[in-house]
Write an enzyme that holds these catalytic residues in place. Structure first.
Site, PDB file in Angstrom:
ATOM      1  N   GLU A  86     -63.020  -7.310   6.276  1.00 23.73           N
ATOM      2  CA  GLU A  86     -63.196  -6.265   7.365  1.00 23.73           C
ATOM      3  C   GLU A  86     -63.956  -6.942   8.589  1.00 23.73           C
ATOM      4  O   GLU A  86     -63.874  -6.716   9.624  1.00 23.73           O
ATOM      5  CB  GLU A  86     -63.957  -5.051   6.872  1.00 23.73           C
ATOM      6  N   GLU A  92     -61.776   3.601  12.651  1.00 23.40           N
ATOM      7  CA  GLU A  92     -61.557   3.283  11.326  1.00 23.40           C
ATOM      8  C   GLU A  92     -59.951   2.782  11.673  1.00 23.40           C
ATOM      9  O   GLU A  92     -59.160   3.733  11.603  1.00 23.40           O
ATOM     10  CB  GLU A  92     -61.835   4.069  10.217  1.00 23.40           C
TER      11      GLU A  92
END
Ligand SMILES: [Zn+2]
Length: 230
Positions: free
Chosen positions: A24, A142
């Site tokens: 990430e 997100e």
């Protein structure tokens, strides 16, 4: 001058979510840098990054950077995990300004428009530190699920990450009424050609980053202009 803080989630020892060979922290930095580059095309924007390399920064420090700069907007970019697919955005679930709600509406919408066929998980609210501790309107996105094979395949595509960045930028531009900088138009008369066959070369933009040049070239090609990058 609109001051925008771009916050790439995680970093350094905190890799964030991991899956399908992706981290990430790398994806968020990649996307945030693209957003910052694209925002350079607009007038009257100052971009402040919480990080531009692979380093750990506490959540509170990220908010402090924005508060100290008296930023107008805080954007935190993340990649989701935990089983699911698609895009969702967050603002603070406590007291927020009406501007924060309006910005989430327009940015969420522009991202969904830009990323194509992706599941819309909706506009949400949560008690995240960077949203709670920032003094200005703040949003956290997100961007798909790192542990979903389908989403991860998209996240491995630079083109898709450009679309993700583009959606954020379109949303910010709409939210703050940003105007694109005028592109420089230079005409070069070539004196050796006969008068009736004069050729004019039109140069559009000069970029220090080749990726930005390629992006503009793609846009021009789509509009039917033969394009070369010098
Ligand atoms: Zn995250």
């Amino acid at each position: 001058m609109v001051k925008i803080v771009l916050d790439a989630g995680h970093g350094g020892t905190d890799s964030g979510a991991v899956g399908n060979g992706l981290l990430e922290k790398n994806l968020t930095l990649n996307i945030v840098k693209k957003i910052g580059d694209m925002l350079k095309d607009y007038e009257g924007v100052e971009v402040i990054y919480t990080r531009t390399d692979d380093r750990f920064i506490e959540l509170s420090e990220r908010a402090t950077i924005a508060n100290r700069a008296k930023a107008d907007f805080f954007l935190s970019v993340h990649i989701n995990a935990g089983g699911g697919t698609g895009f969702e955005s967050y603002i603070y679930n406590g007291k927020v300004s009406s501007a924060a709600i309006a910005y989430q509406n327009v940015i969420h919408q522009e991202i969904m428009k830009s990323i194509g066929n992706v599941n819309d998980r909706g506009k949400k609210r949560a008690n995240y530190a960077v949203l709670r501790e920032t003094n200005m309107p703040a949003i956290l996105t997100e961007n798909l699920f790192i542990d979903s094979a389908g989403d991860a395949a998209k996240l491995k595509s630079e083109q898709f990450l450009l679309q993700v960045a583009h959606g954020h930028v379109e949303g910010i531009a709409k939210a703050f009424g940003l105007k694109k900088k005028a592109t420089t138009l230079t005409q070069t008369k070539t004196s050796t050609t006969p008068a009736q066959e004069k050729l004019y070369r039109v140069q559009v933009g000069a970029f220090s980053d080749r990726k930005n040049a390629e992006r503009l070239a793609e846009e021009l090609k789509k509009k039917g202009y033969p394009t070369i990058i010098v």
